[in-house]
Design an enzyme around this catalytic site. Structure first.
Site, PDB file in Angstrom:
ATOM      1  N   ASP A  63       0.031  -7.728  -7.633  1.00  0.00           N
ATOM      2  CA  ASP A  63       0.681  -6.429  -7.840  1.00  0.00           C
ATOM      3  C   ASP A  63       2.190  -6.635  -7.794  1.00  0.00           C
ATOM      4  O   ASP A  63       2.715  -7.111  -6.783  1.00  0.00           O
ATOM      5  CB  ASP A  63       0.232  -5.441  -6.751  1.00  0.00           C
ATOM      6  N   TYR A 117       6.249  -5.083  -8.545  1.00  0.00           N
ATOM      7  CA  TYR A 117       7.047  -3.988  -7.978  1.00  0.00           C
ATOM      8  C   TYR A 117       8.222  -3.821  -8.933  1.00  0.00           C
ATOM      9  O   TYR A 117       9.367  -3.963  -8.556  1.00  0.00           O
ATOM     10  CB  TYR A 117       7.496  -4.438  -6.584  1.00  0.00           C
ATOM     11  N   HIS A 130      11.282   3.280  -8.973  1.00  0.00           N
ATOM     12  CA  HIS A 130      10.371   3.328  -7.818  1.00  0.00           C
ATOM     13  C   HIS A 130      10.950   2.558  -6.635  1.00  0.00           C
ATOM     14  O   HIS A 130      10.980   3.058  -5.505  1.00  0.00           O
ATOM     15  CB  HIS A 130       9.001   2.771  -8.201  1.00  0.00           C
ATOM     16  N   ARG A 187      15.022   2.838   3.855  1.00  0.00           N
ATOM     17  CA  ARG A 187      16.052   1.915   4.333  1.00  0.00           C
ATOM     18  C   ARG A 187      17.416   2.579   4.248  1.00  0.00           C
ATOM     19  O   ARG A 187      17.735   3.466   5.025  1.00  0.00           O
ATOM     20  CB  ARG A 187      15.992   0.587   3.560  1.00  0.00           C
ATOM     21  N   GLU A 217      -0.881   5.355  -6.815  1.00  0.00           N
ATOM     22  CA  GLU A 217       0.278   4.753  -7.477  1.00  0.00           C
ATOM     23  C   GLU A 217      -0.046   4.656  -8.956  1.00  0.00           C
ATOM     24  O   GLU A 217      -1.060   4.062  -9.342  1.00  0.00           O
ATOM     25  CB  GLU A 217       0.603   3.371  -6.890  1.00  0.00           C
ATOM     26  N   GLU A 235       0.152   3.046 -12.188  1.00  0.00           N
ATOM     27  CA  GLU A 235       0.497   1.708 -12.658  1.00  0.00           C
ATOM     28  C   GLU A 235      -0.274   1.403 -13.935  1.00  0.00           C
ATOM     29  O   GLU A 235      -1.221   2.087 -14.288  1.00  0.00           O
ATOM     30  CB  GLU A 235       0.121   0.643 -11.597  1.00  0.00           C
ATOM     31  N   TYR A 272       3.178  -3.606   7.534  1.00  0.00           N
ATOM     32  CA  TYR A 272       3.701  -4.447   6.440  1.00  0.00           C
ATOM     33  C   TYR A 272       4.769  -5.450   6.859  1.00  0.00           C
ATOM     34  O   TYR A 272       5.071  -6.370   6.105  1.00  0.00           O
ATOM     35  CB  TYR A 272       4.204  -3.580   5.281  1.00  0.00           C
ATOM     36  N   LYS A 319      -3.516  -1.242   1.285  1.00  0.00           N
ATOM     37  CA  LYS A 319      -3.572  -1.367  -0.174  1.00  0.00           C
ATOM     38  C   LYS A 319      -4.901  -1.908  -0.685  1.00  0.00           C
ATOM     39  O   LYS A 319      -5.126  -1.912  -1.892  1.00  0.00           O
ATOM     40  CB  LYS A 319      -2.484  -2.349  -0.631  1.00  0.00           C
ATOM     41  N   SER A 354      -8.613  -0.073  -5.799  1.00  0.00           N
ATOM     42  CA  SER A 354      -7.718   0.126  -6.938  1.00  0.00           C
ATOM     43  C   SER A 354      -8.627   0.347  -8.136  1.00  0.00           C
ATOM     44  O   SER A 354      -9.633  -0.351  -8.289  1.00  0.00           O
ATOM     45  CB  SER A 354      -6.831  -1.091  -7.177  1.00  0.00           C
TER      46      SER A 354
HETATM   47 CA    CA Z   1       1.037  -0.965  -6.077  1.00  0.00          CA
END
Ligand code: CA
Length: 424
Positions: free
Chosen positions: A134, A136, A141, A150, A207, A209, A252, A261, A265
């Site tokens: 996966d 990113y 995003h 953050r 999500e 995708e 994480y 996660k 999926s």
């Molecule tokens: Ca993802």
């Protein structure tokens, strides 16, 4: 031009003008028919049983040595034929079903075996997935998440514009639409608590995708060059990467996503070949700073694919909550694959490479509830006085994708997922 892509072609099968599956699409999937799983394609709302086409000799002159690929319960062996094989089969299906071709249309016995109504078949997992990565790769995003969790002023981490960031995911829990997914249980810790608690996740998310399916294999030590990467891409699917935000947040650090996660999926059942998407190439976002040479590509390697997400609470109408586009991807698929293999890691036919959440620039194009509700601070308002910060039990998430240009529409259909309560 690829023969099957000719926009002037029409099929003798009836196709609604708004269909995602005109004769120029010719996707590949696996159907269950008479209790057997077998390869299929689709035109309009008709499914084409490729094993039956092979039975009647329609693939005899394509130089495919082993016709068993048309009888396998997954597409991996078919995909392993490589691009010349996929292209020949796609062209041949197109030829048999185009207006004016009489090879099949006058043979009632063959037609009865080969053509099946869509509602008479169940869609199965199209490939056996060995490995799943996966990425990113949407700047919007990554920026949104960085701003929320953050530093709003330095939302992107220093590596982001140099590396297509990704992680190795879990392939066993990739399932095909319309498989429902149970709410996961796990550890979560609220910011104002000292200790974690255990229970069903509270911040259930989707999500938006897309994913590509690897169409070739490499050996350890091999490196796929960025401008040759598309030879290793069979096609694409819609990909709903379900996520438990509260489990994810606690677990994480420092090794990245894990159980938040890996509980499910979901992919759309028809793989749309990169060949079929050829008319929809576009350039991607400008990459600044300049990327390292192994990621430096030529040509248009992004694709203009409209992506819509609908949310349907139980017993309610579905409601459009997001409109995004695959073209927003900062890192393209060729760069992802070049990066995946830059260290000599081997890949295999059937591997799944997901894009990461695809968010666009405007708030109505954000590809997750986390972003749409801005961490729960701006609940989405749905018809019937319903509000959503995250996904509730029995909600159904539907993602649709399609590319349109002139009068040609090539679509993916949809990936639909209902969320069920956690199992006891
Ligand atoms: Ca993802």
């Amino acid at each position: 031009m690829i023969k099957a892509n000719n926009p002037g072609l029409k099929s003798w099968l009836e196709v609604n003008p708004n269909s995602d599956f005109p004769i120029q699409n010719i996707p590949f999937g696996i159907i269950r028919k008479n209790d057997a799983a077998r390869p299929a394609s689709r035109i309009g709302d008709y499914v084409i049983d490729l094993s039956a086409m092979a039975d009647y000799g329609f693939f005899d002159n394509l130089k495919i040595k082993d016709l068993s690929v048309f009888y396998a319960p997954v597409l991996n062996d078919f995909i392993a034929l490589g691009r010349p094989g996929w292209r020949a089969v796609r062209d041949r299906i197109s030829e048999v079903f185009m207006d004016g071709n009489t090879e099949l249309i006058n043979d009632d016995d063959a037609k009865a075996q080969i053509i099946v109504a869509l509602h008479d078949v169940e869609m199965m997992m199209p490939v056996e997935v060995g490995d799943y990565t996966d990425f990113y790769s949407s700047e919007e995003h990554a920026t949104n998440v960085g701003r929320m969790f953050r530093d709003p002023d330095n939302a992107l981490l220093p590596n982001w514009k140099h590396i297509p960031v990704g992680y190795h995911g879990r392939s066993s829990s990739i399932v095909v639409s319309v498989t429902p997914i149970h709410r996961p249980k796990g550890q979560m810790k609220a910011d104002d608590q000292d200790k974690p608690v255990y229970g069903p996740c509270r911040l259930f998310d989707f999500e938006l995708e897309m994913a590509f399916i690897a169409g070739g294999s490499t050996q350890l030590g091999d490196q796929i060059k960025v401008n040759e990467a598309e030879d290793f891409i069979f096609g694409m699917v819609l990909f709903n990467d379900l996520s438990a935000r509260d489990i994810q947040k606690w677990e994480y650090v420092p090794l990245g996503p894990f159980l938040g996660k890996s509980f499910g999926s979901v992919i759309s059942p028809w793989i749309i070949t990169l060949d079929a998407l050829e008319p929809f190439r576009v350039s991607g976002p400008e990459q600044d700073p300049k990327v390292l040479p192994y990621l430096d590509f030529t040509g248009n390697r992004n694709f203009n694919i409209q992506l819509d997400v609908y949310l349907q609470p139980q017993n309610m109408d579905s409601h459009l909550i997001c409109r995004s586009n695959f073209k927003y991807m900062y890192w393209n698929m060729s760069q992802q694959l070049a990066h995946q293999t830059v260290n000599g890691c081997n890949i295999n036919v059937g591997d799944v490479y997901a894009s990461g959440t695809i968010s666009g620039p405007s708030p109505d194009s954000f590809g997750s509830m986390l972003e749409l509700s801005w961490k729960g601070t701006k609940p989405l308002k749905l018809p019937g006085d319903i509000e959503r910060k995250f996904i509730h039990d029995f909600d159904t998430i539907v993602m649709k994708g399609y590319a349109e240009k002139d009068d040609l529409r090539i679509g993916f259909g949809e990936v639909s997922t209902q969320v069920l309560p956690a199992k006891e």
